[in-house]
Scaffold this motif. Structure first.
Motif, short mmCIF file in Angstrom:
data_model
loop_
_atom_site.label_atom_id
_atom_site.label_comp_id
_atom_site.label_asym_id
_atom_site.label_seq_id
_atom_site.Cartn_x
_atom_site.Cartn_y
_atom_site.Cartn_z
N PHE A 164 15.06 -12.50 18.17
CA PHE A 164 14.83 -12.58 19.51
C PHE A 164 14.09 -13.56 20.11
O PHE A 164 14.37 -14.09 21.16
N LEU A 165 13.08 -14.04 19.31
CA LEU A 165 12.40 -15.06 19.79
C LEU A 165 12.60 -16.48 19.32
O LEU A 165 12.16 -17.58 19.94
N GLY A 166 13.31 -16.35 18.17
CA GLY A 166 13.75 -17.72 17.45
C GLY A 166 12.55 -18.49 16.83
O GLY A 166 12.72 -19.71 16.71
N ALA A 167 11.68 -17.81 16.70
CA ALA A 167 10.49 -18.62 15.76
C ALA A 167 10.94 -18.67 14.31
O ALA A 167 11.95 -18.15 13.88
N ASP A 168 10.10 -19.56 13.86
CA ASP A 168 10.09 -19.86 12.36
C ASP A 168 9.26 -19.15 11.48
O ASP A 168 8.21 -19.55 11.50
N VAL A 169 9.73 -17.92 10.93
CA VAL A 169 8.86 -16.93 10.41
C VAL A 169 8.63 -16.97 8.86
O VAL A 169 9.67 -17.28 8.30
N GLU A 170 7.49 -16.95 8.39
CA GLU A 170 7.43 -17.02 6.91
C GLU A 170 6.36 -15.80 6.84
O GLU A 170 5.35 -15.51 7.36
N PHE A 171 6.65 -14.84 5.56
CA PHE A 171 5.83 -13.56 5.29
C PHE A 171 4.77 -13.78 4.02
O PHE A 171 5.27 -14.58 3.13
N ILE A 172 3.80 -13.44 4.05
CA ILE A 172 2.83 -13.48 2.95
C ILE A 172 2.54 -12.07 2.80
O ILE A 172 2.20 -11.03 3.53
N VAL A 173 2.79 -11.41 1.60
CA VAL A 173 2.96 -10.04 1.35
C VAL A 173 2.00 -9.53 0.24
O VAL A 173 2.18 -9.59 -1.09
N PRO A 174 0.79 -9.25 0.49
CA PRO A 174 -0.17 -8.79 -0.37
C PRO A 174 0.15 -7.17 -0.65
O PRO A 174 0.00 -6.54 0.45
N GLU A 175 0.52 -6.99 -1.62
CA GLU A 175 0.75 -5.43 -2.02
C GLU A 175 0.22 -4.72 -3.01
O GLU A 175 -0.92 -5.48 -3.68
N LEU A 176 0.14 -3.52 -3.11
CA LEU A 176 -0.28 -2.32 -4.17
C LEU A 176 -1.67 -2.59 -3.73
O LEU A 176 -2.84 -2.43 -4.77
N THR A 177 -2.28 -2.60 -2.20
CA THR A 177 -3.69 -2.88 -2.16
C THR A 177 -4.43 -1.35 -2.25
O THR A 177 -5.67 -1.37 -2.10
N MET A 178 -3.76 -0.25 -2.42
CA MET A 178 -4.41 1.06 -2.78
C MET A 178 -4.79 1.15 -4.20
O MET A 178 -5.48 2.16 -4.42
N ALA A 179 -4.36 0.13 -5.05
CA ALA A 179 -4.52 0.44 -6.42
C ALA A 179 -5.72 0.40 -6.85
O ALA A 179 -6.25 1.53 -7.78
N PRO A 180 -6.95 -0.16 -6.19
CA PRO A 180 -8.34 0.09 -6.56
C PRO A 180 -8.97 1.19 -6.36
O PRO A 180 -9.94 1.53 -7.01
N VAL A 181 -8.36 2.04 -5.11
CA VAL A 181 -9.12 3.31 -4.73
C VAL A 181 -8.15 4.64 -5.23
O VAL A 181 -8.80 5.44 -4.90
N ASN A 182 -6.93 4.46 -5.45
CA ASN A 182 -6.19 5.65 -6.02
C ASN A 182 -6.12 5.46 -7.33
O ASN A 182 -5.51 4.92 -8.22
#
Length: 216
Positions: A164-182
Motif C-alpha cells: 500500500f505505502l511502497g515503503a522499504d520494510v525490514e522485520f526484526i523478530v524476537p520470538e519465544l518471549t514468554m519462555a522465561p515466565v511460562n
C-alpha cells in the motif's frame, strides 16, 4: 539532518517489553551515530491516536472545500499524523503480537496514515522510506512451526507498508518471549535468549547503517 520516526505500541514499559527493548537499542545506536539528527517518538500506548471515525474516513475521499466542521476537525488530525510520517527519513515500529495480530493502537495509527491518493495508491508519498518493524511474539510462528498459519503480524504489515505505502520494510523478530515466565516453555529459554541477542544485534546494525547512509 535525518529524522527518525519511532513508534512504540507495547502496553509494557521497556524493562518488561521485548519490542521496546529492541526499538530502544535501535534508537540509542541511531542517536550515537547521528547525534545531530531528529527523533520523533510516538508512544501509542501512553498517547493513543484517535481510532478512525466516519467523519475522518469520509473526509479522505472528498474535497476539503465540502467538509463539514466535524469532517474538517477529524481530517486535520489525520493530516498531522500523515505529515509526521512524510517528514521521516526512516521509521521504526514496535509491533508486538497480541492475540495473533498487532495492537489496536497501532492499527488505529495505520488507519489514519493510510490515505488513498496521498500515502497509498498511485502517489505513495512515503514510497521508498526505510521502515524497520520489531515484531516480537511470545511463541514462534516461523515457517515450519505448528503455528505458522497464525502469523498475522508480518503478513499484514508487509501488505500495508510494502504494497500500500511502497515503503522499504525490514522485520526484526524476537520470538519465544514468554519462555522465561511460562514453565511449560522452560526448555525453550536458550532459544529465546539466542533470538533476543540476534534481534538486539540486528537492531543496532540496522540503525548504524541507516544513520550513516542518511547522514551522508
Amino acid at each position: 539532518m535525518a529524522t527518525l520516526l519511532h513508534i512504540d505500541s507495547s502496553v509494557f514499559p521497556t524493562d518488561a517489553s521485548a519490542s521496546r527493548a529492541v526499538t530502544d537499542a535501535f534508537r540509542r545506536t541511531w542517536e550515537e551515530q547521528h547525534p545531530e539528527g531528529t527523533v520523533i517518538h510516538r508512544d501509542l500506548a501512553t498517547n493513543p491516536v484517535p481510532h478512525i471515525t466516519a467523519h475522518a474516513h469520509t473526509a479522505g475521499f472528498s474535497d476539503p472545500a465540502t467538509h463539514s466542521p466535524e469532517q474538517a476537525a477529524a481530517f486535520a488530525e489525520r493530516v498531522k499524523l500523515i505529515e509526521e510520517l512524510e517528514s521521516a527519513d526512516a521509521v521504526l515500529i514496535g509491533a508486538p503480537m497480541y492475540n495473533l495480530t498487532i495492537p489496536s493502537t497501532l492499527k488505529a495509527w495505520l488507519d489514519n496514515v493510510v490515505l488513498m491518493g496521498r500515502t497509498a495508491g498511485e502517489t505513495q508519498s512515503v514510497k521508498g522510506t526505510p521502515i524497520t518493524v520489531v515484531a516480537s511474539r511470545g511463541g514462534s510462528y516461523a515457517p515450519g512451526t505448528p503455528r505458522e498459519g497464525y502469523e498475522y503480524v508480518q503478513n499484514y504489515l508487509s501488505a500495508i507498508l510494502t504494497d500500500f505505502l511502497g515503503a522499504d520494510v525490514e522485520f526484526i523478530v524476537p520470538e519465544l518471549t514468554m519462555a522465561p515466565v511460562n514453565p511449560e516453555m522452560a526448555q525453550l529459554v536458550p532459544l529465546f535468549e539466542a533470538s533476543r541477542e540476534r534481534a538486539l544485534d540486528k537492531a543496532a546494525t540496522k540503525a548504524k547503517q541507516l544513520a550513516q547512509r542518511l547522514a551522508a
